[in-house]
Design an enzyme around this catalytic site. Structure first.
Site, PDB file in Angstrom:
ATOM      1  N   VAL A  82       0.856  -1.192   0.000  1.00 26.65           N
ATOM      2  CA  VAL A  82       0.000   0.000   0.000  1.00 26.65           C
ATOM      3  C   VAL A  82       0.887   1.235   0.000  1.00 26.65           C
ATOM      4  CG1 VAL A  82      -1.736   1.300   1.295  1.00 26.65           C
ATOM      5  CG2 VAL A  82      -1.866  -1.211   1.192  1.00 26.65           C
ATOM      6  N   LYS A  83       0.573   2.154  -0.926  1.00 31.50           N
ATOM      7  CA  LYS A  83       1.377   3.370  -1.055  1.00 31.50           C
ATOM      8  C   LYS A  83       0.613   4.526  -0.409  1.00 31.50           C
ATOM      9  CE  LYS A  83       4.109   5.034  -4.951  1.00 31.50           C
ATOM     10  NZ  LYS A  83       4.016   5.222  -6.392  1.00 31.50           N
ATOM     11  N   VAL A  84       1.287   5.229   0.494  1.00 27.18           N
ATOM     12  CA  VAL A  84       0.650   6.371   1.159  1.00 27.18           C
ATOM     13  C   VAL A  84       1.547   7.591   1.002  1.00 27.18           C
ATOM     14  CG1 VAL A  84      -0.486   4.888   2.889  1.00 27.18           C
ATOM     15  CG2 VAL A  84       1.705   5.944   3.444  1.00 27.18           C
TER      16      VAL A  84
END
Ligand code: E4P
Length: 217
Positions: A82-84
């Site tokens: 997951v990219k934040v």
């Protein structure tokens, strides 16, 4: 050094995956928009092509929604990272997802102190954007050197994922600095295969070989 492909173009990923040189994929909302496809569908397809981490980016900016988006994205496939974004809320989400065993890629990193925060938040990857720093007259590669040194000093497990790579010289410099990963467009990885002396040498070998009238098989 691991090579990730920075694209949401499935045919491009499939073609380069056949080389055996691709260790993962990164996407972002702009790349998904360019694909013209539904995000969940593209991410699922990419995850089936490569066993390596496939970064899928949240698009909310508040903690609660970003966390729910992250939980949804990681449910798409076991190899989703997951990219934040590197914001206060983004790093809270990073900590929450990392505590649950999810790999998090913290993106839009433009300073070494931001990179330090991401490591403390349990990021699996930090994505410093070298090309965009170069574009505004700053030294993108210095950010990689500083981040790598800080992570070494304190033994952080966060991998330095060099992003916004524009050409093979970025890859060379990042590799010399010991960066764990470079993510790049297909054109950059293809440019790495090329050298005019390789082409010229091959032409000469083939011409000489043809004169012998032989064939190996
Ligand atoms: C990857 O994770 C980044 O989103 C990407 O490398 C950004 O590249 P760009 O600056 O060429 O858009």
């Amino acid at each position: 050094m691991k090579f990730f492909l920075d694209t949401a173009d499935v045919s491009e990923i499939r073609a380069l995956a056949e080389t055996g040189l691709i260790d993962g994929v990164t996407t972002n909302p702009s790349l998904i928009a360019k694909s013209g496809r539904r995000m969940a569908e593209v991410i699922a397809e990419i995850c089936a092509i490569t066993p390596g981490p496939v970064s899928a980016e949240v698009t909310a900016t508040d903690f609660e929604t970003m966390l729910r988006e992250g939980q949804y994205l990681r449910s798409i496939a076991a190899n989703v990272a997951v990219k934040v974004p590197l914001t206060e809320a983004g790093l809270r989400v990073c900590r929450a997802l990392a505590n649950d065993g999810t790999k998090v890629n913290v993106t839009l990193c433009f300073s070494a102190t931001q990179a330090l925060l991401a490591a403390k938040a349990g990021a699996a990857f930090i994505s410093p954007f070298v090309g965009r720093l170069d574009d505004i007259g700053q030294d993108g590669m210095q950010l990689i050197a500083d981040t790598a040194q800080i992570y070494r000093n304190y033994g952080f497990a966060t991998e330095v994922l060099v992003a916004s790579v524009r050409h093979p010289v970025h890859v060379l410099q990042a590799a010399k600095l010991g960066a764990h990963v470079a993510t790049m467009p297909a054109a950059t990885i293809r440019a790495m295969f090329k050298h005019p002396l390789t082409d010229r040498g091959l032409d000469a070998f083939l011409a000489d070989w043809a004169k012998t009238g032989q064939s190996i098989l």
